[in-house]
Motif scaffolding. Structure first.
Motif, PDB file in Angstrom:
ATOM      1  N   ALA A 114       0.772  -1.065   0.030  1.00  0.00           N
ATOM      2  CA  ALA A 114      -0.018  -0.041   0.123  1.00  0.00           C
ATOM      3  C   ALA A 114       0.848   1.289   0.070  1.00  0.00           C
ATOM      4  O   ALA A 114       0.693   2.161  -0.713  1.00  0.00           O
ATOM      5  CB  ALA A 114      -0.816   0.026   1.342  1.00  0.00           C
ATOM      6  N   LEU A 115       1.973   1.309   0.846  1.00  0.00           N
ATOM      7  CA  LEU A 115       2.701   2.377   0.888  1.00  0.00           C
ATOM      8  C   LEU A 115       3.410   2.661  -0.315  1.00  0.00           C
ATOM      9  O   LEU A 115       3.551   3.823  -0.814  1.00  0.00           O
ATOM     10  CB  LEU A 115       3.607   2.198   1.921  1.00  0.00           C
ATOM     11  CG  LEU A 115       4.797   3.149   2.244  1.00  0.00           C
ATOM     12  CD1 LEU A 115       4.030   4.454   3.167  1.00  0.00           C
ATOM     13  CD2 LEU A 115       5.929   2.501   3.375  1.00  0.00           C
ATOM     14  N   MET A 116       3.783   1.630  -1.030  1.00  0.00           N
ATOM     15  CA  MET A 116       4.604   1.598  -2.414  1.00  0.00           C
ATOM     16  C   MET A 116       3.461   2.018  -3.404  1.00  0.00           C
ATOM     17  O   MET A 116       3.857   3.030  -4.588  1.00  0.00           O
ATOM     18  CB  MET A 116       5.180   0.266  -2.810  1.00  0.00           C
ATOM     19  CG  MET A 116       6.273  -0.040  -1.844  1.00  0.00           C
ATOM     20  SD  MET A 116       7.766   1.285  -1.693  1.00  0.00           S
ATOM     21  CE  MET A 116       7.817   1.186  -0.039  1.00  0.00           C
ATOM     22  N   CYS A 117       2.259   1.780  -3.532  1.00  0.00           N
ATOM     23  CA  CYS A 117       1.243   2.003  -4.398  1.00  0.00           C
ATOM     24  C   CYS A 117       1.172   3.545  -4.413  1.00  0.00           C
ATOM     25  O   CYS A 117       0.906   4.472  -5.209  1.00  0.00           O
ATOM     26  CB  CYS A 117       0.062   1.431  -4.065  1.00  0.00           C
ATOM     27  SG  CYS A 117      -0.138  -0.065  -4.725  1.00  0.00           S
ATOM     28  N   GLY A 118       1.229   4.009  -2.938  1.00  0.00           N
ATOM     29  CA  GLY A 118       1.186   5.651  -2.777  1.00  0.00           C
ATOM     30  C   GLY A 118       2.069   6.404  -3.495  1.00  0.00           C
ATOM     31  O   GLY A 118       2.045   7.288  -4.046  1.00  0.00           O
ATOM     32  N   VAL A 120       3.816   5.274  -6.137  1.00  0.00           N
ATOM     33  CA  VAL A 120       3.669   5.178  -7.493  1.00  0.00           C
ATOM     34  C   VAL A 120       2.784   6.353  -8.054  1.00  0.00           C
ATOM     35  O   VAL A 120       2.846   6.850  -8.932  1.00  0.00           O
ATOM     36  CB  VAL A 120       3.364   3.738  -7.805  1.00  0.00           C
ATOM     37  CG1 VAL A 120       2.986   3.884  -9.241  1.00  0.00           C
ATOM     38  CG2 VAL A 120       4.603   2.884  -7.425  1.00  0.00           C
ATOM     39  N   LEU A 121       1.514   6.468  -7.358  1.00  0.00           N
ATOM     40  CA  LEU A 121       0.853   7.389  -7.787  1.00  0.00           C
ATOM     41  C   LEU A 121       1.464   8.811  -7.638  1.00  0.00           C
ATOM     42  O   LEU A 121       1.057   9.713  -8.553  1.00  0.00           O
ATOM     43  CB  LEU A 121      -0.610   7.389  -6.669  1.00  0.00           C
ATOM     44  CG  LEU A 121      -1.501   6.068  -6.901  1.00  0.00           C
ATOM     45  CD1 LEU A 121      -2.519   6.079  -5.787  1.00  0.00           C
ATOM     46  CD2 LEU A 121      -2.056   6.144  -8.353  1.00  0.00           C
TER      47      LEU A 121
ATOM     48  N   GLY B 297      11.320   9.709 -12.286  1.00  0.00           N
ATOM     49  CA  GLY B 297      10.800   8.390 -12.673  1.00  0.00           C
ATOM     50  C   GLY B 297      11.384   7.088 -11.707  1.00  0.00           C
ATOM     51  O   GLY B 297      10.532   6.152 -11.614  1.00  0.00           O
ATOM     52  N   LYS B 298      12.536   7.492 -10.984  1.00  0.00           N
ATOM     53  CA  LYS B 298      12.756   6.461 -10.288  1.00  0.00           C
ATOM     54  C   LYS B 298      12.228   5.896  -9.082  1.00  0.00           C
ATOM     55  O   LYS B 298      11.990   4.783  -8.580  1.00  0.00           O
ATOM     56  CB  LYS B 298      14.611   6.696  -9.812  1.00  0.00           C
ATOM     57  CG  LYS B 298      14.472   7.575  -8.781  1.00  0.00           C
ATOM     58  CD  LYS B 298      15.996   8.038  -8.594  1.00  0.00           C
ATOM     59  CE  LYS B 298      16.204   9.258  -7.623  1.00  0.00           C
ATOM     60  NZ  LYS B 298      17.502   9.553  -7.493  1.00  0.00           N
ATOM     61  N   PRO B 303       9.319   1.853  -6.195  1.00  0.00           N
ATOM     62  CA  PRO B 303       8.175   1.195  -5.651  1.00  0.00           C
ATOM     63  C   PRO B 303       7.817   0.267  -6.518  1.00  0.00           C
ATOM     64  O   PRO B 303       7.033  -0.759  -5.835  1.00  0.00           O
ATOM     65  CB  PRO B 303       7.008   2.357  -5.613  1.00  0.00           C
ATOM     66  CG  PRO B 303       7.979   3.732  -5.750  1.00  0.00           C
ATOM     67  CD  PRO B 303       9.333   3.297  -6.578  1.00  0.00           C
ATOM     68  N   MET B 304       7.555   0.009  -7.652  1.00  0.00           N
ATOM     69  CA  MET B 304       7.131  -0.765  -8.464  1.00  0.00           C
ATOM     70  C   MET B 304       7.953  -2.081  -8.497  1.00  0.00           C
ATOM     71  O   MET B 304       7.084  -3.217  -8.057  1.00  0.00           O
ATOM     72  CB  MET B 304       7.092  -0.478 -10.115  1.00  0.00           C
ATOM     73  CG  MET B 304       6.165   0.458 -10.430  1.00  0.00           C
ATOM     74  SD  MET B 304       4.478  -0.514 -10.644  1.00  0.00           S
ATOM     75  CE  MET B 304       3.493   0.545 -11.814  1.00  0.00           C
TER      76      MET B 304
END
Lengths: 307, 341, 255
Positions: A114-118, A120-121, B297-298, B303-304
């Protein structure tokens, strides 16, 4: 005296945003025990969807002719933003959270996701649309009512009203409707619920739809009140709303609502009496104090571990 | 003979790095990458104690880093820097060579005490709440620094360059490289000794079943407190190094993003594995440099990567295993006893 | 002086009185049983005695001293160890480490000893490891020392849990349904094991158990509770004949 009432009004408006976002945190946490760290960014996405929707409808992109009246644009922008934001929230759940849940992964992994999705957004937005801030167009002219030295705008009243109505609506949905009961049941025992014939995934998707659409609503109202958008607007306000939800007692709709307003009040009152740079310092210290005095939050219930 | 392998390798590695820096075999850019790599190793392995071994979710590592950074640099500048701040210098510049580790430790100690203050209220609350408390604490720390004019407030604090140049006047070697290296070795030794002792195994017991741990005579509150203080203290040391390597700090260097970086390193490497956390810090630092041209972009790609990792290998690349568990030959080479794992 | 004296023990959860005025007494090294239908409050008694719950009323005296206000790990350090109804080992620590960690109460070295690897640290760690090996040896678990408990069969997990409790060097060992989930062959082994532990380790054993076989063969005295109330107390033979007990287990119609 007048400035006090003025401050209370401002606090109610400011707290409304926190409350609306905190409700989303609370719904997802209540059902899945998952801190949906991406929720603040879903709020941000809501504001951006509203921005793109409104500029499109106003004819600024050139696809449709300009000339649609502001109120009509607003009336269309709100549902557009709510639908798109819900779609985003559900996408996150489908693509990122559900596969983990299916595998029975530890809760921690879902929280990290969830933290990483944030992130990315936030950064995806920044990479796509650049760092320049977006100015949200004025859709409805502001009307200022003056009542004995206290000024109220139509927008302010609308924000507070929307927050209160949303709370009442959610309170009703969770407490009284069939699907709300199902949500409560899942939070109580996620493994027994499917055995009772309740479609767990449908209920969870519904939860994300509810949470995201109220975040979108907050996003639209926020964009109208503070019409400058940037990709990181959701991060700080999201973290804060989350803390508000916890102070209220996470998992309790009443708690999230009250916690949001409490945080709004504390912040506005701090700014009223201290230099504004002290806002985060004092607000967070008060919240920590409340948590250490009442660990389960204002409306939370302690869960007992059985051995 | 075997007992000497690790110290020998360590000393020759240090010699190699120092020689390469002095002779400019590695240029200034790569030197600073190496130093940040070291700082990241400390951040990652120390956070791993709490988020990996103890299984809690601390999101405020940058806050403790900030405490260490400010305490050690303000102390150093006040004591050694000529002119300006607090009317110093009070001590002659050549002493910096000896005082530097003490300054770092002072920063670490201050961070550990802050960690104590943060950890105490969190014991009354249940699991997820440590996340909130650490987030709130890191905001409080950042906001406090912003409001203290004496250390520059939001504008930041500088003057650390004077200290590093005072050291080079004594002997012209890349001092910061030496200190970072020493701190990394110190951190790894401390953590390794901690987690391999029965005392430290209590941390794993707390993660796996806290109630059983408490009932089987483990003083769980003490274990959690000590672990959290150790973790935040080491983060404080990393912060001190960060301040002196950069020569300039401001509260904006210690935001949630910094904490997130530390978390990414821990979860990439595998929770509860020292070698995993250290190697992933190395990989992460290099990755950040490789992806530098992508700018923002990094922060989409990293996170991806972590999201994908969580889907397919959620325990991280190492996942509670050490390098010696993966390559048993290495263990035999090092002459380590079977830890029973 | 009695080993354990539980006086008037009452524990409420909200409006529910889970245990009501429970009393028991261990003089020396008896082997007592605590039985009763599901939900009778047996485990709650254990939880209160081990310090996990505070009593709502009443007192627990261990070797003459009250355990009121002590945290569970302090109670354990006094010499009361227990196992759990559903096995609560640290499944991702090796069997050996499970036994090492449970000796936390007598580490007798501090953090600095641990960092500096002082003589005291080495001596104590060696003693702890030796003690762990000794217990594993005694319970025929030595060959599993390096295994993770999650990879062991259920019966062995039970045995490891008992070994872990013994590593505390308890004077009173509380076993919460040790036979639950075991095959009948395993149950026979367990009966032998408990009898042997009772003699060999010179300790008192207090046991909750549903399998009458186990209780009847091992215990010298049995207490029966139902709805938190003690309804019978006596030798196995007396209990078997007690009409109240039969009623509690089988209902009114059985008589």
């Amino acid at each position: 005296m007048e400035s006090l009432i003025q401050n209370i009004l401002n606090a109610l408006q400011w707290g409304s945003f926190y409350s609306l976002i905190a409700l989303g945190y609370c719904l997802v946490y209540g059902v899945l025990s998952l801190i949906n760290f991406a929720h603040g960014d879903i709020f941000m996405a809501g504001a951006y969807f509203a921005f793109f929707g409104a500029t499109f409808l106003l004819g600024k992109t050139g696809v449709i002719p300009p000339g649609m009246p502001g109120w009509a644009v607003l009336a269309l922008t709100i549902p557009i933003s709510m639908i798109l934001t819900s779609a985003l929230g559900v996408t996150l759940e489908r693509v990122a959270y559900r596969p983990l849940r299916r595998k029975g992964a530890h809760k921690l992994y879902v929280v990290i996701t969830a933290l990483m999705c944030g992130l990315v957004l936030e950064n995806g937005n920044l990479a796509l649309f650049g760092a320049s801030r977006k100015n949200f167009p004025t859709l409805v002219p502001q009307i200022v009512y003056s009542l004995g030295g206290v000024s109220v705008t139509n927008l302010k009243v609308a924000v507070i009203l929307v927050a209160v109505l949303s709370f009442l609506f959610l309170h009703y949905v969770v407490g009284k409707t069939k699907i709300g009961m199902a949500m409560q049941a899942i939070s109580y025992d996620r493994f027994a619920v499917p055995l009772m014939g309740i479609p767990t995934d449908t209920v969870i998707v519904f939860t994300f739809v509810l949470g995201s659409s109220f975040a979108a609503l907050a996003g639209v109202l926020f964009a109208m009140s503070y019409p400058v958008l940037d990709p990181f607007m959701g991060a700080l306000i999201g973290w804060k709303a989350f803390i508000a939800a916890v102070v209220g007692g996470i998992g309790s709709i009443r708690g999230a609502f009250a916690g949001g307003f409490l945080l709004g009040f504390v912040e506005i009152m701090v700014v009223a009496f201290f230099p504004s740079t002290f806002r985060d310092l004092i607000a967070f210290s008060i919240l920590l104090l409340i948590l250490s005095l009442k660990p389960t939050g204002l409306f939370g219930v302690a869960r007992r571990t059985k051995i | 003979m075997r007992r000497c392998i690790v110290p020998l390798v360590t000393v020759s590695l240090l010699g190699l790095i120092l020689a390469a820096s002095v002779t400019d075999a590695i240029n200034f850019y790569w030197q600073s990458v190496l130093m940040f790599m070291g700082i990241n190793i400390i951040l990652s392995t120390s956070l791993n104690l709490v988020n990996g071994n103890m299984g809690e979710f601390s999101c405020g590592h940058a806050g403790f880093m900030a405490v260490g950074a400010y305490v050690s640099s303000v102390l150093a500048v006040a004591l050694f820097a000529p002119g300006g701040f607090l009317g110093g210098p009070y001590l002659p510049g050549y002493l910096t060579v000896f005082a530097f580790p003490l300054l770092l430790l002072a920063g670490g100690l201050a961070a550990a005490v802050t960690g104590l203050l943060v950890a105490l209220p969190s014991f009354k609350t249940r699991g997820d709440y440590l996340a909130i408390i650490t987030i709130a604490a890191s905001y409080i720390i950042k906001s406090t620094i912003e409001n203290v004019g004496a250390v520059g407030g939001a504008r930041g604090f500088m003057g650390m360059a004077k200290i590093t140049s005072a050291m080079t006047e004594v002997w012209n070697i890349p001092w910061m490289m030496l200190w970072v290296f020493a701190a990394v070795v110190f951190t790894l030794v401390v953590i390794r000794r901690y987690v391999s002792s029965t005392f430290g195994k209590g941390v794993d017991a707390v993660r796996q079943d806290e109630i059983a741990a408490e009932i089987m005579s483990v003083d769980t509150d003490r274990v959690k407190l000590v672990t959290f203080m150790l973790s935040s203290g080491l983060a404080g040391i990393a912060g001190g190094l960060f301040a002196f390597v950069l020569g300039y700090i401001n509260p904006g260097s210690f935001t949630i993003i910094k904490s997130t970086e530390a978390m990414v390193m821990v979860y990439l490497g595998g929770m509860g594995s020292i070698s995993g956390a250290a190697l992933s810090a190395v990989a992460f630092t290099l990755l950040m440099e490789v992806l530098r041209p992508m700018q923002v972009g990094k922060w989409v790609i990293i996170p991806m990567m972590l999201i994908l990792l969580m889907q397919f290998r959620p325990e991280g690349f190492f996942g509670h295993r050490e390098l010696t568990d993966i390559f048993p030959g290495l263990r035999r080479l090092l002459g380590r006893e079977e830890s029973g794992k | 002086m009695a080993l354990l004296d539980v006086v008037n023990l009452t524990r409420d959860f909200g409006g529910l009185r889970a245990v009501c005025e429970f009393e028991t007494r261990f003089e020396g090294r008896e082997l007592l049983g605590l039985i009763g239908p599901n939900g009778a409050g047996k485990t709650t008694v254990f939880n209160v005695v081990s310090g996990f719950y505070a009593p709502s009323a009443g007192e627990i005296l261990f070797q003459g001293k009250s355990t009121a206000g002590l945290k569970p790990h302090k109670v354990t350090a006094l010499g009361i160890a227990r196992t759990f109804q559903n096995i609560r080992l640290w499944f991702d620590l090796s069997v050996l480490d499970n036994i090492r960690v449970s000796q936390y109460y007598h580490l007798e070295y501090g953090l600095w000893d641990c960092f500096l690897r002082t003589e005291r640290y080495k001596r104590r760690e060696a003693a702890i490891a030796a003690n762990a090996h000794e217990i594993l040896e005694a319970l025929n678990l030595a060959e599993y020392a390096g295994e993770l408990p999650k990879n062991l069969p259920y019966g062995l997990q039970r045995r490891v849990e008992i070994a872990r409790a013994l590593s505390v060097k308890p004077k009173l060992l509380m076993l919460d349904e040790p036979a639950a989930g075991l095959s009948s062959a395993d149950v026979d082994d367990l009966i032998k094991l408990i009898g042997w532990i009772h003699k060999e380790f010179d300790l008192a054993i207090w046991m909750i158990e549903h399998q009458m076989d186990v209780v009847m063969k091992l215990c010298t005295r049995i207490q029966v509770i139902d709805f938190g109330q003690t309804i019978a107390d006596g030798t196995p033979l007396e209990i078997q004949a007690n009409p109240d007990v039969i009623k509690a287990y089988l209902g009114d119609d059985a008589i």
